[in-house]
Design a protein around this motif. Structure first.
Motif, short mmCIF file in Angstrom:
data_model
loop_
_atom_site.label_atom_id
_atom_site.label_comp_id
_atom_site.label_asym_id
_atom_site.label_seq_id
_atom_site.Cartn_x
_atom_site.Cartn_y
_atom_site.Cartn_z
N ARG A 1 -11.48 -1.87 23.44
CA ARG A 1 -12.39 -0.87 23.99
C ARG A 1 -12.56 -1.13 25.47
O ARG A 1 -12.80 -2.24 25.89
CB ARG A 1 -13.76 -0.99 23.31
N LEU A 2 -12.42 -0.08 26.26
CA LEU A 2 -12.68 -0.18 27.69
C LEU A 2 -13.84 0.72 28.01
O LEU A 2 -13.82 1.90 27.69
CB LEU A 2 -11.46 0.31 28.48
N SER A 3 -14.82 0.15 28.68
CA SER A 3 -16.03 0.90 28.91
C SER A 3 -16.68 0.45 30.20
O SER A 3 -16.89 -0.75 30.39
CB SER A 3 -16.97 0.64 27.72
N GLY A 4 -16.96 1.36 31.11
CA GLY A 4 -17.65 1.00 32.34
C GLY A 4 -19.14 1.12 32.16
O GLY A 4 -19.61 1.56 31.11
N ARG A 5 -19.91 0.75 33.19
CA ARG A 5 -21.35 0.86 33.05
C ARG A 5 -21.79 2.31 33.13
O ARG A 5 -22.88 2.68 32.71
CB ARG A 5 -22.07 -0.01 34.07
N ALA A 6 -20.92 3.20 33.69
CA ALA A 6 -21.27 4.62 33.79
C ALA A 6 -20.87 5.38 32.53
O ALA A 6 -21.18 6.55 32.39
CB ALA A 6 -20.57 5.23 35.00
N SER A 7 -20.18 4.73 31.60
CA SER A 7 -19.71 5.41 30.39
C SER A 7 -20.86 5.66 29.44
O SER A 7 -21.88 4.97 29.47
CB SER A 7 -18.64 4.57 29.68
N VAL A 8 -20.69 6.65 28.54
CA VAL A 8 -21.71 6.93 27.53
C VAL A 8 -21.78 5.76 26.54
O VAL A 8 -20.74 5.19 26.17
CB VAL A 8 -21.36 8.28 26.82
N PRO A 9 -22.98 5.32 26.15
CA PRO A 9 -23.09 4.17 25.23
C PRO A 9 -22.47 4.48 23.87
O PRO A 9 -22.63 5.57 23.35
CB PRO A 9 -24.61 3.97 25.09
N VAL A 10 -21.73 3.52 23.33
CA VAL A 10 -21.08 3.70 22.03
C VAL A 10 -21.37 2.48 21.16
O VAL A 10 -21.76 1.43 21.66
CB VAL A 10 -19.55 3.87 22.17
N VAL A 11 -21.19 2.63 19.85
CA VAL A 11 -21.52 1.54 18.94
C VAL A 11 -20.34 0.61 18.67
O VAL A 11 -20.52 -0.50 18.18
CB VAL A 11 -22.08 2.07 17.59
N SER A 12 -19.14 1.06 19.00
CA SER A 12 -17.96 0.25 18.71
C SER A 12 -17.83 -0.90 19.71
O SER A 12 -18.39 -0.88 20.79
CB SER A 12 -16.72 1.12 18.88
N ARG A 13 -17.06 -1.92 19.30
CA ARG A 13 -16.55 -2.93 20.23
C ARG A 13 -15.28 -3.49 19.60
O ARG A 13 -15.03 -3.25 18.42
CB ARG A 13 -17.56 -4.03 20.53
N ALA A 14 -14.47 -4.20 20.39
CA ALA A 14 -13.24 -4.74 19.82
C ALA A 14 -13.60 -5.61 18.63
O ALA A 14 -14.51 -6.43 18.71
CB ALA A 14 -12.48 -5.54 20.87
N GLY A 15 -12.90 -5.42 17.52
CA GLY A 15 -13.17 -6.19 16.32
C GLY A 15 -14.16 -5.54 15.37
O GLY A 15 -14.33 -5.98 14.25
N SER A 16 -14.82 -4.46 15.81
CA SER A 16 -15.79 -3.83 14.91
C SER A 16 -15.11 -2.76 14.07
O SER A 16 -14.01 -2.30 14.35
CB SER A 16 -16.97 -3.26 15.69
N ARG A 17 -15.79 -2.37 13.00
CA ARG A 17 -15.28 -1.39 12.04
C ARG A 17 -16.29 -0.27 11.88
O ARG A 17 -17.49 -0.50 11.87
CB ARG A 17 -15.04 -2.07 10.68
N LEU A 18 -15.79 0.96 11.75
CA LEU A 18 -16.66 2.12 11.55
C LEU A 18 -16.02 3.02 10.50
O LEU A 18 -14.83 2.89 10.19
CB LEU A 18 -16.84 2.88 12.87
N PRO A 19 -16.81 3.97 9.94
CA PRO A 19 -16.24 4.87 8.92
C PRO A 19 -15.16 5.77 9.52
O PRO A 19 -15.29 6.24 10.64
CB PRO A 19 -17.44 5.72 8.47
N LEU A 20 -14.11 6.00 8.76
CA LEU A 20 -12.99 6.83 9.23
C LEU A 20 -13.42 8.26 9.54
O LEU A 20 -12.93 8.86 10.51
CB LEU A 20 -11.89 6.88 8.16
N HIS A 21 -14.32 8.84 8.74
CA HIS A 21 -14.60 10.27 8.87
C HIS A 21 -15.57 10.62 9.98
O HIS A 21 -15.76 11.79 10.28
CB HIS A 21 -15.14 10.82 7.54
N ALA A 22 -16.18 9.59 10.62
CA ALA A 22 -17.24 9.89 11.59
C ALA A 22 -16.82 9.68 13.04
O ALA A 22 -17.61 9.88 13.96
CB ALA A 22 -18.48 9.04 11.28
N THR A 23 -15.56 9.25 13.25
CA THR A 23 -15.11 8.98 14.62
C THR A 23 -13.80 9.73 14.89
O THR A 23 -13.07 10.06 13.95
CB THR A 23 -14.84 7.46 14.80
N GLY A 24 -13.53 9.99 16.16
CA GLY A 24 -12.30 10.70 16.51
C GLY A 24 -11.06 9.93 16.11
O GLY A 24 -10.16 10.47 15.45
N VAL A 25 -11.01 8.65 16.49
CA VAL A 25 -9.84 7.84 16.12
C VAL A 25 -9.74 7.73 14.60
O VAL A 25 -8.65 7.75 14.03
CB VAL A 25 -9.87 6.43 16.77
N GLY A 26 -10.88 7.64 13.94
CA GLY A 26 -10.90 7.54 12.48
C GLY A 26 -10.32 8.79 11.81
O GLY A 26 -9.55 8.69 10.85
#
Lengths: 254, 254
Positions: free
Chosen positions: A120-145
């Motif tokens: 994950r690449l994220s600057g301080r001006a980027s919108v806050p997100v819940v992901s980080r490298a190594g984290s897992r999220l539901p497939l149906h709720a994210t674009g990459v998922g």
């Protein structure tokens, strides 16, 4: 060999792994009692294993007696070819997209029925997100998922749609038919989007990264996505940047 | 317990670690014979350990019978607090510097007498560099390394200067007195530079990241650096960006 009353047939190797796997994102530092409970092993057994794992620099022990994963296991983990080769090939492309858009950029793969974020690449001006490298999220709720689910084996997709799906926000699409139609559109159009489906105030757009198989077909090995406050008017530009980068990464894969 | 003729007193835990530590950057996929040789263990012992490590998803085995670090150990490694907490705090600052400069940005710590790179951001337009996250380089030949060596304990610095130093290029400074004067200047001026000292055609500039100790002093915990084709005219601007980011990271550390 002694001590494991709960699973007397367990080997030392499986006990070592149980201790290592007792750590997770919410439990990066653990005392011996918690470790024993989470690893389902007796305290004396865990004590003995911990002493050896600290001596071997696999774990560290702090002044309060809590244990954590040490530098040598960090080193070892970085050698996992499946995760880090893709991440290393993709890294300069992620930097380029971030530099051009200042948005959060994600590289993810499917791990069973979850999205696993490799980078994950994220600057301080980027919108806050819940992901980080190594984290897992539901497939149906994210674009990459959605990209990864759309290109998963048909049986896995059917089972996934038949299950009760988590709703991180009120906008998460969980209705099986509606989600199924959306996944078909993802395959047809070559990209997926979300609007407020994982986090309120965050939209995403994502594309597949493909690699040629030995049979000459293209298989989806990962997804590349971007998170922005809104997709309005930006969609075409962001999609173009993602598609160029995804093709570049696909070509560069060993 | 059986089989380890070379070190009969070794425990199963130490043998497991010997197998895991047999992998390195140049050896990410290993067959059982190479693993046994590198771990200094008999082949039957290694065979048995490998079977259990693959069953526990710590290692993977490919179609050619070669073993590699698996996803669960990658997961575990990412939980090492010392390495990943600093990396996660620093990550948005690295993105900001890269987005502003398009140069390669490094986050590094001292690991004994080497620089250990925790993170690297690099676009395709950046100057090629030899580092990557998880890699190690000599302290005296890199910008981040000079910062870390300048702020290392005095005894370590003296021993380092007294040793025969590697010369990755003809421009690497290895003369003890000249290097010692340069390190004193790094402490005085608050930054370090290199010119063609690690890689021809690559210059670097780096600053320390400090954290307040419980005693109220500032201690150097890491270094932040940037690699560019040339420092001419850019030095002031790059140094300002690095110093702002380093202070931001230091303030954000837990």
């Amino acid at each position: 060999m002694s001590g494991n009353v709960s699973s007397p047939g367990a080997t030392v190797v499986s006990r070592v792994l149980a201790v290592l796997y007792a750590f997770d994102n919410g439990h990066r530092r653990l005392g011996v009692t918690d470790l024993a409970r989470r690893a389902d092993l007796p305290v004396p057994t865990v004590h003995r294993l911990l002493r050896e794992l600290v001596a071997g620099e696999a774990l560290t022990r702090d002044a309060e007696g809590r244990y954590a994963i040490g530098r040598r296991l960090w080193d070892v983990g970085m050698l996992a070819p499946e995760q880090t080769e893709l991440q290393q090939v993709a890294s300069p492309f992620l930097s380029d997209i971030h530099a051009a858009t200042r948005a959060t950029v994600h590289l993810a793969v499917r791990d069973g029925t979850e999205v696993l974020y490799l980078d994950r690449l994220s600057g301080r001006a980027s919108v806050p997100v819940v992901s980080r490298a190594g984290s897992r999220l539901p497939l149906h709720a994210t674009g990459v998922g959605k990209v990864l689910l759309a290109h998963a084996p048909a049986q896995l997709r059917e089972d996934y749609l038949a299950a009760v799906l988590r709703r991180p926000t009120v906008h998460t699409i969980t209705h099986p038919e509606r989600l199924g139609r959306q996944l078909a559109a993802v395959r047809r159009e070559g990209y997926a989007t979300t609007e407020d489906e994982m986090t309120l105030g965050a939209c995403s757009i994502a594309v597949p990264i493909t690699r040629a198989t030995s049979g000459g077909e293209q298989e989806v090995v990962a997804a590349l996505g971007i998170v922005v406050p809104t997709l309005k008017r930006e969609r075409t530009r962001l999609l173009a940047a993602l598609q160029v980068a995804a093709r570049g990464i696909g070509r560069s894969l060993p």
